[in-house]
Design a protein around this motif. Structure first.
Motif, mmCIF file in Angstrom:
data_model
loop_
_atom_site.group_PDB
_atom_site.id
_atom_site.type_symbol
_atom_site.label_atom_id
_atom_site.label_comp_id
_atom_site.label_asym_id
_atom_site.label_seq_id
_atom_site.Cartn_x
_atom_site.Cartn_y
_atom_site.Cartn_z
ATOM 1 N N CYS A 1 -5.600 -37.362 -73.096
ATOM 2 C CA CYS A 1 -5.617 -36.742 -74.139
ATOM 3 C C CYS A 1 -7.069 -35.976 -74.675
ATOM 4 O O CYS A 1 -7.097 -35.017 -74.773
ATOM 5 C CB CYS A 1 -5.103 -37.502 -75.207
ATOM 6 N N ARG A 2 -7.904 -36.721 -74.207
ATOM 7 C CA ARG A 2 -9.479 -36.295 -74.525
ATOM 8 C C ARG A 2 -9.446 -35.154 -73.576
ATOM 9 O O ARG A 2 -10.058 -34.094 -73.925
ATOM 10 C CB ARG A 2 -10.374 -37.313 -73.971
ATOM 11 N N GLU A 3 -9.097 -35.266 -72.223
ATOM 12 C CA GLU A 3 -9.364 -34.297 -71.093
ATOM 13 C C GLU A 3 -8.548 -32.966 -71.420
ATOM 14 O O GLU A 3 -8.899 -31.914 -71.325
ATOM 15 C CB GLU A 3 -9.056 -34.700 -69.733
ATOM 16 N N ALA A 4 -7.425 -33.209 -72.130
ATOM 17 C CA ALA A 4 -6.513 -31.951 -72.484
ATOM 18 C C ALA A 4 -6.758 -31.275 -73.958
ATOM 19 O O ALA A 4 -6.295 -30.350 -74.422
ATOM 20 C CB ALA A 4 -5.079 -32.302 -72.520
ATOM 21 N N SER A 5 -7.637 -32.011 -74.609
ATOM 22 C CA SER A 5 -7.891 -31.735 -76.129
ATOM 23 C C SER A 5 -6.807 -31.585 -76.923
ATOM 24 O O SER A 5 -6.679 -30.705 -77.599
ATOM 25 C CB SER A 5 -8.720 -30.299 -75.975
ATOM 26 N N ILE A 6 -5.886 -32.672 -76.693
ATOM 27 C CA ILE A 6 -4.827 -32.977 -77.567
ATOM 28 C C ILE A 6 -4.821 -34.217 -78.188
ATOM 29 O O ILE A 6 -5.689 -35.304 -77.791
ATOM 30 C CB ILE A 6 -3.507 -32.857 -76.857
ATOM 31 N N ASN A 7 -4.134 -34.538 -79.327
ATOM 32 C CA ASN A 7 -4.016 -35.855 -79.822
ATOM 33 C C ASN A 7 -2.906 -36.617 -79.433
ATOM 34 O O ASN A 7 -1.934 -36.130 -78.820
ATOM 35 C CB ASN A 7 -4.086 -35.711 -81.240
ATOM 36 N N ARG A 8 -3.098 -37.860 -79.391
ATOM 37 C CA ARG A 8 -1.753 -39.063 -79.081
ATOM 38 C C ARG A 8 -0.618 -38.367 -79.573
ATOM 39 O O ARG A 8 0.531 -38.734 -78.609
ATOM 40 C CB ARG A 8 -2.295 -40.340 -79.347
ATOM 41 N N GLY A 9 -0.345 -37.988 -80.710
ATOM 42 C CA GLY A 9 0.852 -37.651 -81.192
ATOM 43 C C GLY A 9 1.580 -36.626 -80.617
ATOM 44 O O GLY A 9 2.684 -36.644 -80.201
ATOM 45 N N THR A 10 0.616 -35.683 -80.174
ATOM 46 C CA THR A 10 1.276 -34.648 -79.438
ATOM 47 C C THR A 10 1.583 -34.836 -78.196
ATOM 48 O O THR A 10 2.691 -34.605 -77.571
ATOM 49 C CB THR A 10 0.094 -33.442 -79.285
ATOM 50 N N PHE A 11 0.878 -35.848 -77.373
ATOM 51 C CA PHE A 11 1.241 -36.455 -76.036
ATOM 52 C C PHE A 11 2.737 -37.237 -76.030
ATOM 53 O O PHE A 11 3.580 -36.784 -75.361
ATOM 54 C CB PHE A 11 0.119 -37.315 -75.708
ATOM 55 N N TYR A 12 2.434 -38.111 -77.297
ATOM 56 C CA TYR A 12 4.013 -39.004 -77.302
ATOM 57 C C TYR A 12 5.068 -37.962 -77.651
ATOM 58 O O TYR A 12 6.027 -38.483 -77.486
ATOM 59 C CB TYR A 12 3.686 -40.116 -78.013
ATOM 60 N N PHE A 13 4.788 -36.843 -78.439
ATOM 61 C CA PHE A 13 6.117 -36.051 -78.808
ATOM 62 C C PHE A 13 6.684 -35.429 -77.384
ATOM 63 O O PHE A 13 7.860 -35.150 -77.410
ATOM 64 C CB PHE A 13 5.466 -34.876 -79.590
ATOM 65 N N HIS A 14 5.845 -35.246 -76.508
ATOM 66 C CA HIS A 14 6.412 -34.691 -75.077
ATOM 67 C C HIS A 14 6.715 -35.872 -74.171
ATOM 68 O O HIS A 14 7.604 -35.765 -73.027
ATOM 69 C CB HIS A 14 5.462 -33.771 -74.708
ATOM 70 N N TYR A 15 5.829 -36.733 -73.904
ATOM 71 C CA TYR A 15 6.134 -37.780 -72.962
ATOM 72 C C TYR A 15 6.075 -39.274 -73.319
ATOM 73 O O TYR A 15 5.477 -39.607 -74.515
ATOM 74 C CB TYR A 15 4.983 -37.672 -72.128
ATOM 75 N N GLU A 16 6.278 -40.157 -72.631
ATOM 76 C CA GLU A 16 6.386 -41.491 -73.121
ATOM 77 C C GLU A 16 5.021 -42.189 -72.309
ATOM 78 O O GLU A 16 4.423 -43.139 -72.893
ATOM 79 C CB GLU A 16 7.463 -42.294 -72.556
ATOM 80 N N GLU A 17 4.846 -41.896 -71.160
ATOM 81 C CA GLU A 17 3.484 -42.136 -70.464
ATOM 82 C C GLU A 17 3.078 -41.158 -69.262
ATOM 83 O O GLU A 17 3.732 -40.047 -69.283
ATOM 84 C CB GLU A 17 3.917 -43.398 -69.653
ATOM 85 N N VAL A 18 1.776 -41.415 -68.727
ATOM 86 C CA VAL A 18 1.156 -40.532 -67.909
ATOM 87 C C VAL A 18 1.743 -40.273 -66.822
ATOM 88 O O VAL A 18 2.004 -39.063 -66.225
ATOM 89 C CB VAL A 18 -0.395 -41.009 -67.543
#
Length: 190
Positions: free
Chosen positions: A37-54
């Protein structure tokens, strides 16, 4: 949100690029969601909206790369009839129509990772299966023969071998040169 929504496309592209950047120095299993998330400049909520894990990001990105590879593989055959292809195999294949190496160049960072010495051979087998599937799908035009499955595995490794050699040479040869190498190799193998 729709998959082709510009915001989704941009977010996923940023996540893919971040993952590719992190994979240059780390194994997939060592990458944390917070780091991605840091590398992509997004927040964790955005990540978890699209994915469950890396791992889900890698799987989706790999599938996108493979779809592009399959389209690239099929491109030259759009200009050859099934009868021509069946009767003369690769004789009529024009190197200028080959798109596989354009694809590899487009996803060069990804290929640098999956062909590096420090990644799992699972990547190689996934890549192998994707290319071999194209040979199997050619059976729709009467080319695939179950008794030749080892030949198709051999041909798949020939294509991958060219890509590996290109990688070892730091992708220095031009795409056009690689297209010629591929057509020459396929004609020798036929």
């Amino acid at each position: 949100m729709k998959a082709n929504d510009l915001r989704v496309v941009k977010t996923k592209k940023a996540i893919y690029q971040a993952l590719t950047h992190l994979l240059k120095d780390k194994l997939l299993t060592d990458i944390k969601v917070s780091e991605l998330c840091r590398e992509a400049s997004i927040n964790r909520g955005t990540f978890y909206f699209h994915y469950e894990e890396v791992g889900d990001v890698f799987k989706e990105f790999f599938e996108e790369v493979i779809r592009d590879l399959q389209e690239s593989y099929k491109e030259p055959y759009k200009h050859i009839s099934a009868v021509q292809l069946k009767n003369s195999a690769y004789k009529n294949l024009d190197p200028k129509t080959v798109r596989i190496f354009h694809h590899v160049k487009k996803f060069e960072d990804f290929y640098r990772i999956i062909l590096s010495d420090n990644v799992s051979t699972a990547y190689y087998y996934m890549f192998f299966d994707a290319i071999r599937t194209n040979f199997i799908e050619d059976s729709k035009i009467g080319i695939y023969d179950e008794s030749k499955k080892f030949v198709y595995s051999y041909m798949t490794n020939a294509i991958i071998g060219l890509i590996i050699e290109w990688h070892r040479n730091n992708f220095d040869e031009s795409v056009d040169d690689m297209n010629i190498h591929l057509v020459e190799t396929l004609n020798v193998l036929k």
